[in-house]
Write a protein that holds these residues in place. Structure first.
Motif, mmCIF file in Angstrom:
data_model
loop_
_atom_site.group_PDB
_atom_site.id
_atom_site.type_symbol
_atom_site.label_atom_id
_atom_site.label_comp_id
_atom_site.label_asym_id
_atom_site.label_seq_id
_atom_site.Cartn_x
_atom_site.Cartn_y
_atom_site.Cartn_z
ATOM 1 N N THR A 48 50.051 40.595 38.230
ATOM 2 C CA THR A 48 48.670 40.454 38.694
ATOM 3 C C THR A 48 48.133 39.062 38.389
ATOM 4 O O THR A 48 48.775 38.268 37.699
ATOM 5 C CB THR A 48 47.781 41.532 38.053
ATOM 6 O OG1 THR A 48 46.495 41.540 38.679
ATOM 7 C CG2 THR A 48 47.608 41.292 36.557
ATOM 8 N N THR A 49 46.962 38.794 38.911
ATOM 9 C CA THR A 49 46.300 37.505 38.705
ATOM 10 C C THR A 49 45.117 37.678 37.751
ATOM 11 O O THR A 49 44.621 38.782 37.542
ATOM 12 C CB THR A 49 45.773 36.938 40.033
ATOM 13 O OG1 THR A 49 44.703 37.790 40.503
ATOM 14 C CG2 THR A 49 46.868 36.888 41.088
ATOM 15 N N MET A 50 44.651 36.587 37.193
ATOM 16 C CA MET A 50 43.476 36.644 36.325
ATOM 17 C C MET A 50 42.272 37.143 37.113
ATOM 18 O O MET A 50 41.489 37.966 36.609
ATOM 19 C CB MET A 50 43.196 35.261 35.734
ATOM 20 C CG MET A 50 42.019 35.217 34.767
ATOM 21 S SD MET A 50 42.209 36.297 33.318
ATOM 22 C CE MET A 50 43.663 35.578 32.548
ATOM 23 N N ASP A 51 42.097 36.672 38.321
ATOM 24 C CA ASP A 51 40.967 37.111 39.142
ATOM 25 C C ASP A 51 40.989 38.621 39.343
ATOM 26 O O ASP A 51 39.943 39.275 39.306
ATOM 27 C CB ASP A 51 40.985 36.404 40.501
ATOM 28 C CG ASP A 51 40.595 34.936 40.406
ATOM 29 O OD1 ASP A 51 40.035 34.529 39.362
ATOM 30 O OD2 ASP A 51 40.856 34.193 41.371
ATOM 31 N N ASP A 52 42.177 39.191 39.553
ATOM 32 C CA ASP A 52 42.294 40.635 39.773
ATOM 33 C C ASP A 52 42.121 41.423 38.480
ATOM 34 O O ASP A 52 41.369 42.393 38.425
ATOM 35 C CB ASP A 52 43.669 40.968 40.378
ATOM 36 C CG ASP A 52 43.589 41.269 41.865
ATOM 37 O OD1 ASP A 52 42.643 40.783 42.510
ATOM 38 O OD2 ASP A 52 44.457 41.991 42.387
ATOM 39 N N TYR A 53 42.833 41.004 37.436
ATOM 40 C CA TYR A 53 42.826 41.807 36.209
ATOM 41 C C TYR A 53 41.450 41.829 35.558
ATOM 42 O O TYR A 53 41.075 42.809 34.904
ATOM 43 C CB TYR A 53 43.874 41.290 35.217
ATOM 44 C CG TYR A 53 44.254 42.341 34.200
ATOM 45 C CD1 TYR A 53 45.158 43.351 34.521
ATOM 46 C CD2 TYR A 53 43.703 42.342 32.922
ATOM 47 C CE1 TYR A 53 45.493 44.329 33.606
ATOM 48 C CE2 TYR A 53 44.039 43.315 31.997
ATOM 49 C CZ TYR A 53 44.938 44.308 32.343
ATOM 50 O OH TYR A 53 45.258 45.284 31.442
ATOM 51 N N ALA A 54 40.684 40.773 35.747
ATOM 52 C CA ALA A 54 39.330 40.735 35.195
ATOM 53 C C ALA A 54 38.475 41.862 35.760
ATOM 54 O O ALA A 54 37.578 42.379 35.084
ATOM 55 C CB ALA A 54 38.687 39.386 35.483
#
Length: 504
Positions: free
Chosen positions: A265-271
């Protein structure tokens, strides 16, 4: 941290403290001021630990409020790491299994205390460690209490096995290390079993169920199970630091064990997922708008299985603070010497190290993704959160004051200090005047209010919960602190009371 970084932090604490005393600031502004310190902590750690690439973020107020990145997602192609880079997050995947199981539980399709063998027939013939051992349950799997051995090194290499290979292993027999329900022992196998149970109950592979019931509702559109499905130029490659060089690590494909640590996953998604977890507090009225009920989120964040007491624990800054740790449903839980509760999970696989840690009662979290084998992301995030709280002076989220607390507060203000009989009807529980004697109450409060002088104002209630709290009556010479607890009957009445003088 290095001496240099610690001195920098201390200097900033002093500077911000002076600035805060001179100018009242909003919480958002306070947080913004410490971003440079957060950035410096991550930068120093990346240099000291030879991180190939690092992406980190702070989540608060329902969103990602600050991100940083450095280094490379792919050294060979010189692809810079960014909040849009897709990192394998390893065991940070586990809580998605827990959310999925709780969705099915809330829909009445399973019970947490159901035996695992009700869903995995291969478990029916298992030879237990002792003849009096109970069968492992779904709750045991969620909390690492099923009696399976700790299996991190071995489990890391099972990620891509097929479902049939996994079931064949179960048919052959499992080795137990402890009796189910008696110990904490971290088990990747247990979470692989949860993945199979999700499929058995829902009728779809765990990947599909999590995608449709959790990821899509949260808008996590850049999260993957199979690394070959990650768009070109987005995948973070994993490395080891060996003899002064980064060595590329092979990526494992998705498989039956993916639910224990395969998510990418990406930081944008996991946030978005972390903001969803933070939304569980405070408990409140209002509609449910997440893929799982707030009450069930709070349930999975509770300490269900004790794991350790760290009597000599020190924060990375060196501050001593004993702590106790436990495991919830796919989440780690810690409570330290100051009563600060943290919840989250680390992740480690060959090529990757990650962590997310939230302070639910403060409404804030830190996430870090690193493409280095077993990178120390947990201690790094702990240091960042601890530093942020010290620099900003953040306090836990304020609890709402219940109507009954306000009513009893107003009545106590009228009663004090004279305790006139006509004022006390309908205020106190039946035990009160058996435990407290009115002549003594009157004498005590008269003396205290005499010391305080003229009462200038009565402050708002500070609740401990819906039925307990304290308030201050501010006087010319000092303050009067009044604490009380209400009874469980309805309407709730004052059952316990304490008053004391606070000199200026």
């Amino acid at each position: 941290m290095t001496i240099k970084v610690n001195r920098f932090i201390v200097a900033l604490v002093m500077m911000l403290s002076i600035h805060h005393n001179a100018n009242a600031q909003t919480p958002d502004k306070k947080l913004e001021q410490v971003y440079p310190v957060v950035d410096s902590i991550f930068r120093a750690a990346a240099q000291r630990n030879h991180f190939p690439g690092l992406v980190y973020g702070i989540v608060a107020n329902g969103k990602l409020i600050h991100t940083g990145n450095m280094g490379y997602a792919n050294i060979e192609t010189r692809l810079a790491a960014s909040p849009q880079s897709a990192f394998r997050i390893a065991s940070m995947t586990k809580s998605f299994a827990s959310v999925a199981i709780l969705i099915l539980r809330d829909e009445g399709k399973l019970k947490l205390d159901d035996p695992v063998a009700d869903y995995i027939v291969e478990m029916k013939q298992q030879k237990m460690l002792t003849t009096d051992a109970p069968p492992p349950t779904i709750r045991h799997l969620l909390t690492h209490a099923a009696g399976f051995p700790e299996d991190n090194p071995w489990g890391d290499r099972q990620l891509d096995i097929s479902e049939e290979e996994m079931l064949a292993m179960f048919r052959k027999g499992i080795s137990f290390s402890t009796v189910p329900g008696t110990n904490y022992e971290y088990s990747n196998m247990g979470f692989a079993m949860l993945g199979y149970i999700i499929k058995k109950v829902s009728g779809m592979p765990y990947q599909q169920f999590i995608n449709t019931r959790i990821l899509q509702p949260l808008g996590m559109n850049n999260t993957y199970w199979e690394y070959e499905e990650v768009p070109a130029g987005k995948l973070a490659i994993g490395y080891r630091w060996v003899n002064g060089n980064w060595v590329k690590q092979p990526m494992e494909h998705d498989g039956a064990y993916g639910i224990m640590g395969g998510m990418i996953t990406t930081m944008d998604d996991y946030a978005k997922y972390v903001a969803f977890q933070l939304s569980a507090l405070p408990a409140r009225d209002g509609k449910e708008d997440g893929p799982l009920k707030r009450s069930s989120l709070r349930e999975m964040q509770q300490p269900w299985n004790f794991s350790s007491l760290q009597a000599n624990y020190r924060y990375p800054s060196g501050r001593p603070c004993a702590s106790v740790s436990a495991y919830g449903y796919g989440l780690r839980w810690t409570n330290d010497c100051s009563g600060r509760i943290s919840v989250g999970h680390s992740g480690g696989l060959p090529g990757f190290g990650s962590n997310w840690t939230m302070l639910p009662e403060y409404g804030i979290a830190v996430i870090s993704f690193i493409n280095l084998t077993y990178a120390p992301a947990s201690s790094l995030n702990t240091m960042v959160l601890d530093t942020m709280l010290q620099l900003t002076g953040m306090k836990p989220l304020a609890l709402p004051v219940s109507a009954i607390l306000k009513t009893r507060q107003q009545q106590l203000v009228e009663i004090l200090p004279h305790w006139k009989k006509e004022k006390i009807e309908g205020v106190f529980a039946e035990n009160f005047f058996l435990d407290y004697f009115i002549d003594s109450l009157r004498k005590e409060s008269t003396e205290i209010f005499s010391k305080a002088g003229k009462i200038i104002s009565v402050e708002e209630m500070v609740p401990d919960n819906n039925l307990r709290g304290h308030f201050l009556m501010k006087g010319e010479k000092g303050d009067v602190r009044v604490y009380f607890t209400l009874s469980p009957e309805n309407p709730a009445l004052v059952q316990e009371y304490n008053i004391r003088f606070l000199p200026k």
